[in-house]
Write a protein that holds these residues in place. Structure first.
Motif, PDB file in Angstrom:
ATOM      1  N   ASN A   1      35.131 -39.538  36.787  1.00 16.19           N
ATOM      2  CA  ASN A   1      35.525 -40.919  37.018  1.00 16.19           C
ATOM      3  C   ASN A   1      36.825 -41.215  36.271  1.00 16.19           C
ATOM      4  N   GLU A   2      37.820 -41.645  37.010  1.00 19.53           N
ATOM      5  CA  GLU A   2      39.099 -42.012  36.407  1.00 19.53           C
ATOM      6  C   GLU A   2      38.992 -43.369  35.726  1.00 19.53           C
ATOM      7  N   ILE A   3      39.848 -43.581  34.749  1.00 20.20           N
ATOM      8  CA  ILE A   3      39.944 -44.881  34.111  1.00 20.20           C
ATOM      9  C   ILE A   3      40.999 -45.684  34.850  1.00 20.20           C
TER      10      ILE A   3
ATOM     11  N   LEU B   1      37.859 -51.499  43.278  1.00 19.02           N
ATOM     12  CA  LEU B   1      37.761 -50.301  42.427  1.00 19.02           C
ATOM     13  C   LEU B   1      36.351 -49.721  42.480  1.00 19.02           C
ATOM     14  N   ILE B   2      35.344 -50.594  42.390  1.00 17.17           N
ATOM     15  CA  ILE B   2      33.949 -50.136  42.427  1.00 17.17           C
ATOM     16  C   ILE B   2      33.667 -49.435  43.754  1.00 17.17           C
ATOM     17  N   SER B   3      34.179 -49.979  44.848  1.00 23.70           N
ATOM     18  CA  SER B   3      33.941 -49.368  46.159  1.00 23.70           C
ATOM     19  C   SER B   3      34.577 -47.986  46.267  1.00 23.70           C
ATOM     20  N   GLN B   4      35.588 -47.730  45.428  1.00 20.93           N
ATOM     21  CA  GLN B   4      36.229 -46.416  45.383  1.00 20.93           C
ATOM     22  C   GLN B   4      35.603 -45.522  44.307  1.00 20.93           C
ATOM     23  N   ASN B   5      34.474 -45.974  43.751  1.00 22.90           N
ATOM     24  CA  ASN B   5      33.760 -45.267  42.688  1.00 22.90           C
ATOM     25  C   ASN B   5      34.601 -45.131  41.419  1.00 22.90           C
ATOM     26  N   LYS B   6      35.473 -46.102  41.178  1.00 24.51           N
ATOM     27  CA  LYS B   6      36.255 -46.167  39.942  1.00 24.51           C
ATOM     28  C   LYS B   6      35.586 -47.225  39.075  1.00 24.51           C
ATOM     29  N   THR B   7      34.713 -46.761  38.197  1.00 26.13           N
ATOM     30  CA  THR B   7      33.861 -47.697  37.459  1.00 26.13           C
ATOM     31  C   THR B   7      34.163 -47.768  35.965  1.00 26.13           C
ATOM     32  N   LEU B   8      35.212 -47.116  35.535  1.00 28.12           N
ATOM     33  CA  LEU B   8      35.665 -47.236  34.146  1.00 28.12           C
ATOM     34  C   LEU B   8      36.934 -48.086  34.188  1.00 28.12           C
TER      35      LEU B   8
ATOM     36  N   LYS C   1      28.455 -51.719  35.173  1.00 27.22           N
ATOM     37  CA  LYS C   1      27.371 -51.052  34.445  1.00 27.22           C
ATOM     38  C   LYS C   1      26.274 -50.574  35.385  1.00 27.22           C
ATOM     39  N   LYS C   2      26.018 -51.338  36.451  1.00 23.86           N
ATOM     40  CA  LYS C   2      25.024 -50.919  37.446  1.00 23.86           C
ATOM     41  C   LYS C   2      25.410 -49.594  38.091  1.00 23.86           C
ATOM     42  N   LYS C   3      26.714 -49.328  38.147  1.00 23.32           N
ATOM     43  CA  LYS C   3      27.217 -48.094  38.763  1.00 23.32           C
ATOM     44  C   LYS C   3      27.504 -47.010  37.726  1.00 23.32           C
ATOM     45  N   GLY C   4      27.057 -47.236  36.488  1.00 20.67           N
ATOM     46  CA  GLY C   4      27.249 -46.239  35.440  1.00 20.67           C
ATOM     47  C   GLY C   4      28.586 -46.330  34.735  1.00 20.67           C
ATOM     48  N   GLY C   5      29.321 -47.399  34.954  1.00 23.40           N
ATOM     49  CA  GLY C   5      30.625 -47.569  34.330  1.00 23.40           C
ATOM     50  C   GLY C   5      30.605 -48.640  33.260  1.00 23.40           C
ATOM     51  N   ASP C   6      31.779 -49.186  32.985  1.00 24.94           N
ATOM     52  CA  ASP C   6      31.883 -50.236  31.980  1.00 24.94           C
ATOM     53  C   ASP C   6      33.237 -50.911  32.100  1.00 24.94           C
ATOM     54  N   LEU C   7      33.352 -52.053  31.436  1.00 23.34           N
ATOM     55  CA  LEU C   7      34.579 -52.829  31.409  1.00 23.34           C
ATOM     56  C   LEU C   7      34.991 -53.021  29.959  1.00 23.34           C
TER      57      LEU C   7
ATOM     58  N   ASN D   1      35.402 -42.038  26.354  1.00 23.88           N
ATOM     59  CA  ASN D   1      34.994 -40.655  26.084  1.00 23.88           C
ATOM     60  C   ASN D   1      33.635 -40.600  25.403  1.00 23.88           C
ATOM     61  N   GLU D   2      33.288 -41.663  24.688  1.00 25.29           N
ATOM     62  CA  GLU D   2      31.987 -41.722  24.031  1.00 25.29           C
ATOM     63  C   GLU D   2      30.859 -41.819  25.049  1.00 25.29           C
ATOM     64  N   LEU D   3      31.157 -42.279  26.263  1.00 25.64           N
ATOM     65  CA  LEU D   3      30.145 -42.395  27.317  1.00 25.64           C
ATOM     66  C   LEU D   3      29.826 -41.061  27.980  1.00 25.64           C
ATOM     67  N   LYS D   4      30.798 -40.160  27.946  1.00 29.86           N
ATOM     68  CA  LYS D   4      30.659 -38.909  28.669  1.00 29.86           C
ATOM     69  C   LYS D   4      29.762 -37.943  27.908  1.00 29.86           C
ATOM     70  N   PRO D   5      28.832 -37.282  28.615  1.00 32.94           N
ATOM     71  CA  PRO D   5      27.979 -36.303  27.948  1.00 32.94           C
ATOM     72  C   PRO D   5      28.798 -35.092  27.474  1.00 32.94           C
TER      73      PRO D   5
END
Length: 109
Positions: free
Chosen positions: A2-4, A28-35, A62-68, A104-108
């Motif tokens: 996921n790109e920022i 952005l969300i529709s393009q799966n850009k959720t960060l 956040k519902k899509k696994g991202g954040d703002l 980066n703290e979100l990424k496993p």
């Protein structure tokens, strides 16, 4: 991966332009850009409709696994968020780089 995405907003955020901002984030969300980083450095004022857009967008991301993340708060916008008891709700950073690094703290590992 996921790109920022960064949105650099200018001018006041009010009932007249808040829907355009929401539409940009929804796109952005529709393009799966959720960060998403929202840079408010050039925003001198935000009203309740603008705050509502930020809150609902953060929820949707956040519902899509991202954040703002928010950067560049001027004193007047910071005061509005403080009076609304929302400073602790949003993740606020001084710079876009700090906000990007925090993703980066979100990424496993």
């Amino acid at each position: 991966m996921n790109e920022i995405s960064t949105l650099k907003l200018e001018d006041i955020i009010d009932i007249y332009n808040a829907p355009k901002i929401k539409a940009s984030i929804d796109n952005l969300i529709s393009q799966n850009k959720t960060l998403v980083i929202i840079n408010l450095e050039k925003v001198p004022y935000i009203d309740s409709s603008g705050i509502g857009v930020l809150l609902s967008s953060m929820r949707d991301l956040k519902k899509k696994g991202g954040d703002l993340k928010i950067t560049g708060l001027c004193a007047s916008v910071k005061k509005i968020l403080e009076m609304s008891n929302l400073l602790s709700v949003f993740k606020i950073y001084s710079t876009e780089e700090e906000a990007a690094d925090s993703f980066n703290e979100l990424k496993p590992q």
